[in-house]
Design an enzyme around this catalytic site. Structure first.
Site, PDB file in Angstrom:
ATOM      1  N   HIS A 180     -14.485   1.120  -0.341  1.00 16.36           N
ATOM      2  CA  HIS A 180     -13.630   0.181  -0.029  1.00 16.36           C
ATOM      3  C   HIS A 180     -12.172   1.112   0.766  1.00 16.36           C
ATOM      4  O   HIS A 180     -11.298   0.488   0.849  1.00 16.36           O
ATOM      5  CB  HIS A 180     -12.903  -0.626  -1.109  1.00 16.36           C
ATOM      6  CG  HIS A 180     -13.727  -1.665  -1.763  1.00 16.36           C
ATOM      7  ND1 HIS A 180     -14.075  -2.352  -2.804  1.00 16.36           N
ATOM      8  CD2 HIS A 180     -15.014  -2.255  -1.008  1.00 16.36           C
ATOM      9  CE1 HIS A 180     -14.811  -3.167  -3.034  1.00 16.36           C
ATOM     10  NE2 HIS A 180     -15.604  -2.884  -1.778  1.00 16.36           N
TER      11      HIS A 180
ATOM     12  N   GLY B  97     -16.569   0.924 -15.349  1.00 16.41           N
ATOM     13  CA  GLY B  97     -15.134   0.235 -14.767  1.00 16.41           C
ATOM     14  C   GLY B  97     -15.152  -0.688 -13.694  1.00 16.41           C
ATOM     15  O   GLY B  97     -14.003  -0.574 -12.883  1.00 16.41           O
ATOM     16  N   THR B  98     -16.046  -1.445 -13.639  1.00 14.51           N
ATOM     17  CA  THR B  98     -16.198  -2.494 -12.822  1.00 14.51           C
ATOM     18  C   THR B  98     -16.649  -3.943 -13.071  1.00 14.51           C
ATOM     19  O   THR B  98     -17.468  -4.043 -13.785  1.00 14.51           O
ATOM     20  CB  THR B  98     -16.851  -2.183 -11.412  1.00 14.51           C
ATOM     21  OG1 THR B  98     -17.025  -3.375 -10.529  1.00 14.51           O
ATOM     22  CG2 THR B  98     -18.472  -1.720 -11.742  1.00 14.51           C
ATOM     23  N   SER B  99     -15.919  -5.071 -12.596  1.00 13.27           N
ATOM     24  CA  SER B  99     -16.263  -6.303 -13.173  1.00 13.27           C
ATOM     25  C   SER B  99     -17.468  -6.972 -12.583  1.00 13.27           C
ATOM     26  O   SER B  99     -17.707  -7.796 -12.839  1.00 13.27           O
ATOM     27  CB  SER B  99     -15.112  -7.178 -13.009  1.00 13.27           C
ATOM     28  OG  SER B  99     -14.807  -7.422 -11.395  1.00 13.27           O
TER      29      SER B  99
ATOM     30  N   TYR C 225       1.079  -1.052  -0.008  1.00 12.76           N
ATOM     31  CA  TYR C 225       0.094  -0.016  -0.128  1.00 12.76           C
ATOM     32  C   TYR C 225       0.829   1.343   0.161  1.00 12.76           C
ATOM     33  O   TYR C 225       0.475   2.245  -0.395  1.00 12.76           O
ATOM     34  CB  TYR C 225      -1.110  -0.036   1.275  1.00 12.76           C
ATOM     35  CG  TYR C 225      -2.111  -0.976   0.904  1.00 12.76           C
ATOM     36  CD1 TYR C 225      -3.140  -0.609   0.040  1.00 12.76           C
ATOM     37  CD2 TYR C 225      -2.149  -2.332   1.426  1.00 12.76           C
ATOM     38  CE1 TYR C 225      -4.043  -1.769  -0.236  1.00 12.76           C
ATOM     39  CE2 TYR C 225      -3.167  -3.168   1.139  1.00 12.76           C
ATOM     40  CZ  TYR C 225      -4.125  -2.856   0.150  1.00 12.76           C
ATOM     41  OH  TYR C 225      -5.094  -3.783  -0.218  1.00 12.76           O
TER      42      TYR C 225
ATOM     43  N   GLN D 295     -15.717   1.851  -5.613  1.00 18.30           N
ATOM     44  CA  GLN D 295     -14.817   0.847  -4.882  1.00 18.30           C
ATOM     45  C   GLN D 295     -13.379   1.243  -4.869  1.00 18.30           C
ATOM     46  O   GLN D 295     -12.679   0.634  -4.214  1.00 18.30           O
ATOM     47  CB  GLN D 295     -14.888  -0.278  -5.780  1.00 18.30           C
ATOM     48  CG  GLN D 295     -16.363  -0.889  -5.807  1.00 18.30           C
ATOM     49  CD  GLN D 295     -16.565  -2.135  -6.808  1.00 18.30           C
ATOM     50  OE1 GLN D 295     -16.178  -3.159  -6.416  1.00 18.30           O
ATOM     51  NE2 GLN D 295     -17.293  -1.867  -7.979  1.00 18.30           N
ATOM     52  N   ASN D 296     -13.025   2.354  -5.378  1.00 18.52           N
ATOM     53  CA  ASN D 296     -11.742   2.899  -5.728  1.00 18.52           C
ATOM     54  C   ASN D 296     -10.980   3.372  -4.379  1.00 18.52           C
ATOM     55  O   ASN D 296     -11.766   4.270  -3.683  1.00 18.52           O
ATOM     56  CB  ASN D 296     -11.411   3.382  -6.771  1.00 18.52           C
ATOM     57  CG  ASN D 296     -11.785   2.973  -8.257  1.00 18.52           C
ATOM     58  OD1 ASN D 296     -12.005   1.721  -8.161  1.00 18.52           O
ATOM     59  ND2 ASN D 296     -11.969   3.730  -9.104  1.00 18.52           N
ATOM     60  N   VAL D 297     -10.051   3.033  -4.151  1.00 20.41           N
ATOM     61  CA  VAL D 297      -9.109   3.786  -2.987  1.00 20.41           C
ATOM     62  C   VAL D 297      -8.293   4.985  -3.289  1.00 20.41           C
ATOM     63  O   VAL D 297      -7.590   5.693  -2.630  1.00 20.41           O
ATOM     64  CB  VAL D 297      -8.386   2.608  -2.282  1.00 20.41           C
ATOM     65  CG1 VAL D 297      -9.318   1.542  -1.737  1.00 20.41           C
ATOM     66  CG2 VAL D 297      -7.238   2.289  -2.997  1.00 20.41           C
TER      67      VAL D 297
END
Ligand code: OAD
Length: 227
Positions: free
Chosen positions: A105, A169-171, A54, A87-89
């Site tokens: 997230h 842009g998400t699966s 990270y 969902q992006n950090v």
């Protein structure tokens, strides 16, 4: 009154900024099994590796910029009441000018104690042995697999009220985030932008899939909304 628009974004919206997605590289994330670096078990097994992973992601964040998709989402605030549920950090939505962003997230630029959910701004590296004032190890403020997703109730509430939902842009593989579209009011129009879109089953809503990169897809959706 402005219409309510919710953007549900995933790693793909930041791909054109140069941040790798999770599942496009054969299941490896920057060379690691996702469970090795994004789970409490992985952190217990090798905390230094996880912290360093990270630290690298955080450093990389200072070298990348928002792309056209982030900017169009921010510009749409002129005409729509927008909440971005990501969902992006990363902080690329905020840097592009989006004023209302929910991070499901967690956030790379926040840290917390392993003993508490209270997060605070953090721009530097975190090393093993760096302690919070409560005496416990610091960790990135990231929601790992198997951990609670405290922002979900807020996200459900904004999705329920939306007139328009843009999924980008998400699966759509990771729950509970992937289940959020099911809370949309049946009348809400749903756009799904992704060059490799996942199948969406049993959606009650009108759905338009734009199988293309985020910047191109957002331009098309913007033209449709303004037209
Ligand atoms: P994934 O890596 O699963 O999916 C990324 C999606 O982005 C795929 O559907 C790609 O087709 C799409 N994509 C690739 N390039 C794109 C582009 N230029 N424009 C638009 N889309 C593009 O990422 P997520 O669905 O965000 O969680 O993953 C969800 C969660 O799994 C992440 O938040 C993370 C991960 O493990 C945690 O770390 C807890």
């Amino acid at each position: 009154m402005k219409k309510k628009l919710v953007v549900l974004s995933g790693a793909g919206v930041s791909a054109e900024s140069g941040i790798k997605t999770f599942r496009d590289a054969g299941g490896l994330w920057e060379g690691h099994d996702v469970m090795e670096v994004a789970s409490p078990e992985g952190f217990r097994k090798n905390p230094s590796l996880v912290l360093d992973f990270y630290n690298q992601r955080r450093r990389q964040l200072f070298e990348v910029q928002p792309n056209k998709a982030h900017y169009i989402i921010a510009e749409l605030e002129q005409d729509f009441d927008i909440t971005v549920v990501t969902q992006n950090v990363d902080d690329l939505h905020e840097r592009a000018g989006s004023s209302n962003v929910v991070h499901l997230h967690g956030e790379l630029l926040k840290a917390r104690s392993v003993n508490s959910y209270d997060s605070f701004d953090w721009k530097g590296d975190i090393h093993l042995g760096d302690l919070h004032t409560d005496g416990h190890q610091l960790r990135p403020h990231i929601v790992w697999f198997g951990e609670a997703v405290p922002a979900i109730p807020d996200a459900v509430s904004v999705v329920e009220k939306a007139d328009i939902v843009i999924v980008i842009g998400t699966s759509l593989q990771v729950y509970p985030a992937a289940g959020l579209i099911d809370y949309a009011s049946p009348k809400a129009m749903v756009y799904y932008i992704d060059p490799n879109p996942a199948p969406i089953h049993n959606l009650r809503n009108p759905l338009e899939v734009l199988a293309m990169p985020g910047s191109e897809g957002m331009q098309k959706v913007k033209d449709k909304l303004n037209g």
